[in-house]
Design an enzyme around this catalytic site. Structure first.
Site: not given
Length: 441
Positions: A181, A211, A286
């Protein structure tokens, strides 16, 4: 949240005849979960990239840092962009990228190198715990060395969206693991190193189900993370989370403990089994590393945090034991074998609904609209056309592209499934044979 299983077994006959009115103005942006917030819990799990995704003029700056204004833009729910008889089309502030279900072609596919070896053979993996420093300070310094900041730019019709995240160097010649993402849909990926150097990165491969993504920079003799074993972790073990929070605080180190193992978490409709930590996790973290504070080994890839009223200290990371096989495939072949795809591009649209007689007194509904169909792909072979609305896959409803992804991930490449669409106010079911990402459809 609405129970998707109820869509094809409604007890109300009036609802069975309800059709989406199709006289709408097209949007070129993906909507994110519009109209699906009823009956939500008081918290939600969210990815921790720092994507602004708001339209901005083209800039010549090498580095776009995140401002308070951009953060506010991230929190916008929806903006009306068009209306017509019987319809309102809306988009979110996070919606410049169409979700691509066409089999993705990486910018660069690694594969077998010239000397006949696979890139993944360079991974440094400890099968038994090994302390990488004699003091806590030395271990922290060791953990910081492979952490990078990642900035992305996405150009859609002359408008540029930017975002930021983190990554971990895993080979000395520039392979970096991050989150899908963080880099999804990016036209440009830029990596900022610990020494201040800046590198353009190429996308090797991504996997939305886990992911995870791999990017590569052109460099040598880089400091790399030593991959540990997340299965050795116990509740209470100390950890460091290192990343690029807010897109401007590179190499931030926070500490905590392992609060839980094998946590079942659902993010954007995709179920994941993650490590839980109370180390501070913020937007931009992230793709960063979660490290064993006792050994300095990489034991997770940070990807999510729980948000909600009075909620603190709920961060999550992908366990390195489950991530390593995915990382290996992405490095060696640019994709994960067996992943299914449909063969279309889509966007979420919010439309006014009415009954079969075109009543103007219906409500609003979110739908998934097909914007492009891959030639000779699975969707084309099934008879799906541009402009179709996809209503469900198998026996379940999908009213957003995120929901459709979640349903798709329940199947394998080669499966034959029923896909329900609406075309010209007519519902129909088609037989769809799912293709394999980067494989033969």
């Amino acid at each position: 949240m609405e129970n998707n299983n109820d869509y094809f077994n409604r007890d109300n006959p009036e609802e069975k005849n309800e059709l989406i009115q199709e006289e709408y103005v097209e949007s070129d942006s993906q909507s994110e979960n519009i109209g699906s917030q009823q009956n939500q819990p008081d918290f939600v799990y969210q990815y921790q990239s720092n994507n602004t995704n708001n339209d901005i003029p083209k800039r010549t700056k090498k580095k776009k840092l995140v401002t308070q204004r951009a953060l506010v833009a991230c929190m916008l729910i929806m903006t009306i962009v068009g209306c017509g008889i019987g319809v309102v089309i809306m988009k979110t502030a996070g919606g410049d990228n169409e979700i691509a279900f066409v089999s993705p072609t990486p910018i660069v596919t690694s594969g077998i190198q010239g000397n006949g070896t696979k890139p993944s053979t360079q991974l440094v993996i400890n099968t038994a715990p090994q302390v990488l420093g004699s003091t806590a300070k030395e271990i922290v310094q060791k953990c910081m060395e492979p952490i990078v900041s990642i900035f992305i730019a996405t150009n859609r019709n002359g408008s540029v969206s930017t975002g930021s995240g983190s990554g971990v160097i895993i080979t000395s010649d520039g392979y970096i693991v991050t989150n899908n993402h963080v880099v999804e849909g990016a036209n440009e990926i830029t990596v900022y190193m610990q020494d201040g150097s800046v590198h353009a990165a190429t996308l090797i491969g991504t996997d939305s189900r886990t992911d995870l993504a791999i990017v590569k920079i052109d460099a040598v003799n880089l400091k790399t993370a030593t991959i540990g074993k997340s299965s050795f972790l116990e509740i209470g073990d100390s950890v460091y989370a290192i990343g690029n929070p807010l897109g401007e605080l590179a190499s931030t180190v926070t500490s905590g403990i392992i609060s839980g193992k094998d946590r079942a978490v659902e993010i954007d409709g995709i179920s994941m089994t993650l490590l839980q930590t109370d180390a501070a996790i913020n937007p931009g973290n992230s793709g960063g590393g979660l490290f064993n504070a006792s050994t300095g080994e990489l034991i997770g890839v940070v990807n999510a945090k729980s948000f909600g009223l009075e909620i603190e200290g709920l961060g999550f990371a992908i366990p390195i034991d489950s991530a390593t096989p995915i990382i290996t495939q992405l490095m060696d072949q640019g994709f994960v074998s067996g992943r299914p795809y449909i063969g279309v591009n889509m966007q979420n649209v919010t439309v006014r609904t009415g009954d079969a007689f075109g009543s103007m007194f219906g409500g609003y509904s979110t739908a998934v609209q097909v914007t492009a169909v891959e030639e000779n792909g699975p969707a084309a072979k099934a008879g799906i056309k541009v402009g179709d609305l996809i209503l469900g896959l198998g026996d379940k409803k999908a009213d957003t592209s995120e929901a459709l992804v979640a349903l798709l991930n329940g199947f394998n490449a080669g499966d034959t499934v029923k896909i329900t669409i609406q075309r010209n106010n007519q519902k129909m079911e088609l037989d769809l044979i799912l293709g394999e990402i980067n494989g033969q459809s």
